[in-house]
Design an enzyme around this catalytic site. Structure first.
Site, PDB file in Angstrom:
ATOM      1  CD  GLU A  86     -21.972 -51.948  44.583  1.00 53.97           C
ATOM      2  OE1 GLU A  86     -22.729 -51.089  44.131  1.00 53.97           O
ATOM      3  OE2 GLU A  86     -20.857 -51.705  45.084  1.00 53.97           O
ATOM      4  CB  CYS A 118     -17.614 -50.413  47.246  1.00 57.65           C
ATOM      5  SG  CYS A 118     -17.952 -50.149  45.503  1.00 57.65           S
ATOM      6  CG  HIS A 250     -13.355 -48.247  47.114  1.00 58.24           C
ATOM      7  ND1 HIS A 250     -13.621 -49.483  46.571  1.00 58.24           N
ATOM      8  CD2 HIS A 250     -14.186 -47.380  46.496  1.00 58.24           C
ATOM      9  CE1 HIS A 250     -14.586 -49.366  45.670  1.00 58.24           C
ATOM     10  NE2 HIS A 250     -14.946 -48.088  45.595  1.00 58.24           N
TER      11      HIS A 250
HETATM   12  P1  HMG Z   1     -15.365 -37.601  33.538  1.00 57.88           P
HETATM   13  O1  HMG Z   1     -16.194 -36.371  33.756  1.00 57.88           O
HETATM   14  O2  HMG Z   1     -15.542 -38.293  32.229  1.00 57.88           O
HETATM   15  O3  HMG Z   1     -13.828 -37.317  33.641  1.00 57.88           O
HETATM   16  O4  HMG Z   1     -15.731 -38.609  34.703  1.00 57.88           O
HETATM   17  P2  HMG Z   1     -13.062 -35.996  34.117  1.00 57.88           P
HETATM   18  O5  HMG Z   1     -13.299 -34.900  33.146  1.00 57.88           O
HETATM   19  O6  HMG Z   1     -13.355 -35.727  35.575  1.00 57.88           O
HETATM   20  O7  HMG Z   1     -11.570 -36.509  33.938  1.00 57.88           O
HETATM   21  C1  HMG Z   1     -11.058 -37.528  34.757  1.00 57.88           C
HETATM   22  C2  HMG Z   1      -9.587 -37.207  35.014  1.00 57.88           C
HETATM   23  O8  HMG Z   1      -8.875 -37.349  33.767  1.00 57.88           O
HETATM   24  C3  HMG Z   1      -9.344 -35.782  35.477  1.00 57.88           C
HETATM   25  O9  HMG Z   1      -8.275 -35.816  36.409  1.00 57.88           O
HETATM   26  C4  HMG Z   1      -8.889 -35.071  34.202  1.00 57.88           C
HETATM   27  O10 HMG Z   1      -8.054 -33.932  34.440  1.00 57.88           O
HETATM   28  C5  HMG Z   1      -8.087 -36.181  33.526  1.00 57.88           C
HETATM   29  P3  HMG Z   1      -8.456 -35.123  37.835  1.00 57.88           P
HETATM   30  O11 HMG Z   1      -8.813 -33.703  37.587  1.00 57.88           O
HETATM   31  O12 HMG Z   1      -9.600 -35.884  38.520  1.00 57.88           O
HETATM   32  O13 HMG Z   1      -7.159 -35.327  38.523  1.00 57.88           O
HETATM   33  N1  HMG Z   1      -7.981 -36.014  32.071  1.00 57.88           N
HETATM   34  C6  HMG Z   1      -6.854 -36.305  31.392  1.00 57.88           C
HETATM   35  N2  HMG Z   1      -5.639 -36.727  31.797  1.00 57.88           N
HETATM   36  C7  HMG Z   1      -4.673 -36.930  30.844  1.00 57.88           C
HETATM   37  N3  HMG Z   1      -4.905 -36.704  29.511  1.00 57.88           N
HETATM   38  C8  HMG Z   1      -6.097 -36.263  29.071  1.00 57.88           C
HETATM   39  C9  HMG Z   1      -7.145 -36.043  30.028  1.00 57.88           C
HETATM   40  N4  HMG Z   1      -8.432 -35.630  29.954  1.00 57.88           N
HETATM   41  C10 HMG Z   1      -8.925 -35.621  31.208  1.00 57.88           C
HETATM   42  N5  HMG Z   1      -6.303 -36.056  27.791  1.00 57.88           N
HETATM   43  C11 HMG Z   1     -15.686 -39.932  36.643  1.00 57.88           C
HETATM   44  C12 HMG Z   1     -14.844 -39.188  35.631  1.00 57.88           C
HETATM   45  C13 HMG Z   1     -14.796 -40.651  37.645  1.00 57.88           C
HETATM   46  C14 HMG Z   1     -16.590 -38.940  37.399  1.00 57.88           C
HETATM   47  C15 HMG Z   1     -16.584 -40.980  35.885  1.00 57.88           C
HETATM   48  O14 HMG Z   1     -15.780 -41.924  35.258  1.00 57.88           O
HETATM   49  C16 HMG Z   1     -17.572 -41.694  36.767  1.00 57.88           C
HETATM   50  O15 HMG Z   1     -18.676 -41.181  37.023  1.00 57.88           O
HETATM   51  N6  HMG Z   1     -17.227 -42.919  37.290  1.00 57.88           N
HETATM   52  C17 HMG Z   1     -18.089 -43.700  38.153  1.00 57.88           C
HETATM   53  C18 HMG Z   1     -18.164 -43.138  39.575  1.00 57.88           C
HETATM   54  C19 HMG Z   1     -16.894 -43.333  40.364  1.00 57.88           C
HETATM   55  O16 HMG Z   1     -16.073 -44.187  40.066  1.00 57.88           O
HETATM   56  N7  HMG Z   1     -16.760 -42.582  41.489  1.00 57.88           N
HETATM   57  C20 HMG Z   1     -15.618 -42.702  42.363  1.00 57.88           C
HETATM   58  C21 HMG Z   1     -15.952 -42.330  43.798  1.00 57.88           C
HETATM   59  S1  HMG Z   1     -17.416 -43.172  44.400  1.00 57.88           S
HETATM   60  C22 HMG Z   1     -16.849 -44.812  44.707  1.00 57.88           C
HETATM   61  O17 HMG Z   1     -15.690 -45.062  44.682  1.00 57.88           O
HETATM   62  C23 HMG Z   1     -17.899 -45.848  44.942  1.00 57.88           C
HETATM   63  C24 HMG Z   1     -18.111 -46.808  43.796  1.00 57.88           C
HETATM   64  O18 HMG Z   1     -17.051 -47.745  43.736  1.00 57.88           O
HETATM   65  C25 HMG Z   1     -19.443 -47.529  43.934  1.00 57.88           C
HETATM   66  C26 HMG Z   1     -19.771 -48.226  45.250  1.00 57.88           C
HETATM   67  O19 HMG Z   1     -19.472 -47.809  46.351  1.00 57.88           O
HETATM   68  O20 HMG Z   1     -20.476 -49.226  45.133  1.00 57.88           O
HETATM   69  C27 HMG Z   1     -18.189 -46.124  42.461  1.00 57.88           C
END
Ligand code: HMG
Length: 403
Positions: A86, A118, A250
């Site tokens: 991609e 992906c 994935h």
């Molecule tokens: P965010 O809002 O910064 O993070 O974005 P959050 O607030 O959701 O926190 C993440 C996790 O860390 C949470 O755990 C928190 O509790 C924990 P969860 O509730 O999910 O179990 N946390 C902590 N843990 C320990 N100590 C602390 C602490 N603070 C928080 N102090 C997000 C996170 C993944 C949304 C962001 O990074 C993002 O947008 N990433 C890109 C999109 C992505 O990877 N999506 C995944 C699904 S889609 C996919 O896989 C396709 C993809 O590969 C692309 C394709 O297909 O081409 C992306």
């Protein structure tokens, strides 16, 4: 169902990662975030960062070279060469054509690129497997390469979920590593805007938390479809997922795989769905936690990690595999581990390769990210290492050929 007379699957793997990485502990400190959020909350430790002489082509060519070398496969044995990506380098000319030239793969070959976020690599894998099963391959093999540079904007929530790398899969009949189970596959696709990259942008855009939900919804759909197609149900006193010795999902970041596994076990009726996580999924996350998200190759890096890091013998065991591409298309399928597969993957020496990488400071990383903005105008330089991107002259990309 018509019985298949031979098995089809993965005969060899090749893996390429960038020469440099960033520590997520240091990135968290630079961003004023608790490092535990990235290490534990997301489950990633280090993130591969591609330098200006590395791109989707160079990573693909290096991974493919390793797959061919490690299996003593000659370029003329390849009758289909597909790159799932991609993050292509051209709107028209496929990454696969550059790889064909760099590896010396001959003209009697079907060469093209596939795209669905992906999922693009899995689409190519299934197509290649069907090509071999149909008999059209006439004894030739397919080379499927999943290659990407995952890139989000600096200071965005996606920033700690970047990465880069390629995994090459050599597909053949009588595969030495993994036999795909014919017909054992479940699909779920839907038109959603969870993650995308407009034509005018180098950075992906993402509705982060929604993308997590889309991934889980697609997993539920694909897993249900797999069960419907499996032609079998759970044995009395067992859960359906007990038929898998291990899983590879994935992995945009390790925590996503944990959520995925919890979802499957919960759907199966497991009252303690996290209990089996370390045993069934842990080994698949070791390499991804050191490389980050590599998009199309992410599932296959998890599979390689599983074979590399599992201590016990997996021979004859069934693996559950889940591929997700935003947008979205998902597939849950299964494969059986062949004798010697773990030793063959261990012989690739991936831990040593990762250990040889150079760490970038956060300042260096940010400079590289800014440089990438101008890469499409990169003037030719004398980069000499095999497969390095040398730049663009007269609108043509050039790469260093292996000597
Ligand atoms: P965010 O809002 O910064 O993070 O974005 P959050 O607030 O959701 O926190 C993440 C996790 O860390 C949470 O755990 C928190 O509790 C924990 P969860 O509730 O999910 O179990 N946390 C902590 N843990 C320990 N100590 C602390 C602490 N603070 C928080 N102090 C997000 C996170 C993944 C949304 C962001 O990074 C993002 O947008 N990433 C890109 C999109 C992505 O990877 N999506 C995944 C699904 S889609 C996919 O896989 C396709 C993809 O590969 C692309 C394709 O297909 O081409 C992306």
């Amino acid at each position: 169902m018509t019985p298949f007379l031979f098995s089809v699957g993965i005969d060899a793997f090749g893996v390429a990662v960038p020469k440099t990485f960033v520590s997520l502990t240091k990135l968290a400190q630079a961003r004023g975030v608790d490092p535990q959020k990235y290490l534990g909350g997301l489950g990633t430790e280090l993130m591969g960062i591609a330098m200006p002489d590395e791109d989707t082509v160079t990573l693909a060519a290096r991974a493919a070279h390793q797959a061919l070398e490690s299996s003593n496969t000659r370029p003329e044995d390849i009758g289909m060469l597909v790159v799932g990506t991609e993050t292509a380098v051209d709107h028209s000319k496929p990454v696969a054509s550059f790889v064909q030239g760099l590896l010396g793969i001959g003209p009697r070959c079907r060469v093209f690129e596939t795209k669905h976020a992906c999922y693009g690599g899995t689409a190519a894998l299934q197509l290649a497997a069907d090509w071999i099963r149909s008999g059209s391959a006439k004894g030739q093999k397919a080379l499927v390469i999943c290659s990407d540079i995952a890139r989000y904007g600096l200071h965005t929530p996606g920033e700690p979920t970047q990465g880069a790398g390629a995994v090459a899969l050599l597909i053949s009949s009588s595969p030495r590593l993994l036999a795909l189970e014919p017909g054992q596959s479940g699909l779920c696709s839907m038109d959603v805007h969870d993650f995308w990259r407009p034509l005018y942008s180098k950075d992906a855009l993402v509705d982060g938390h929604y993308s997590v939900q889309c991934y889980l919804d697609a997993l539920s759909g694909a897993y249900a479809d797999y069960q419907a197609n499996a032609g079998t149900t759970a044995a009395p006193g067992t859960l359906f997922s007990d038929r898998f010795a291990a899983f590879a999902y994935h992995v945009p970041y390790g925590k996503m795989a944990r959520k995925a596994h919890r979802q499957i076990r919960t759907l199966d009726g497991d009252a303690t769905p996290d209990e089996s996580f370390e045993r069934l999924v842990g080994a698949s996350l070791r390499l991804p936690s050191l490389v980050g998200n590599i998009y199309t190759g992410s599932l296959y890096l998890a599979v390689v990690s599983l074979l590399d890091a599992t201590k016990g013998d997996l021979t004859g065991q069934r693996l559950g595999l889940f591929s997700y591409g935003s947008g979205a298309c998902a597939e849950f399928f299964s494969a059986v581990v062949q004798p010697g597969a773990q030793a063959a993957v261990q012989a690739l020496g991936l831990s040593a390769t990762l250990a040889r990488r150079r760490e970038l400071s956060i300042d260096e990383y940010e400079a590289v990210m800014r440089t990438r903005e101008a890469l499409d105008e990169k003037p030719l330089d004398a980069a000499k290492s095999a497969f390095a991107f040398q730049g663009i002259a007269e609108h043509r990309r050039t790469y260093a050929r292996p000597s």
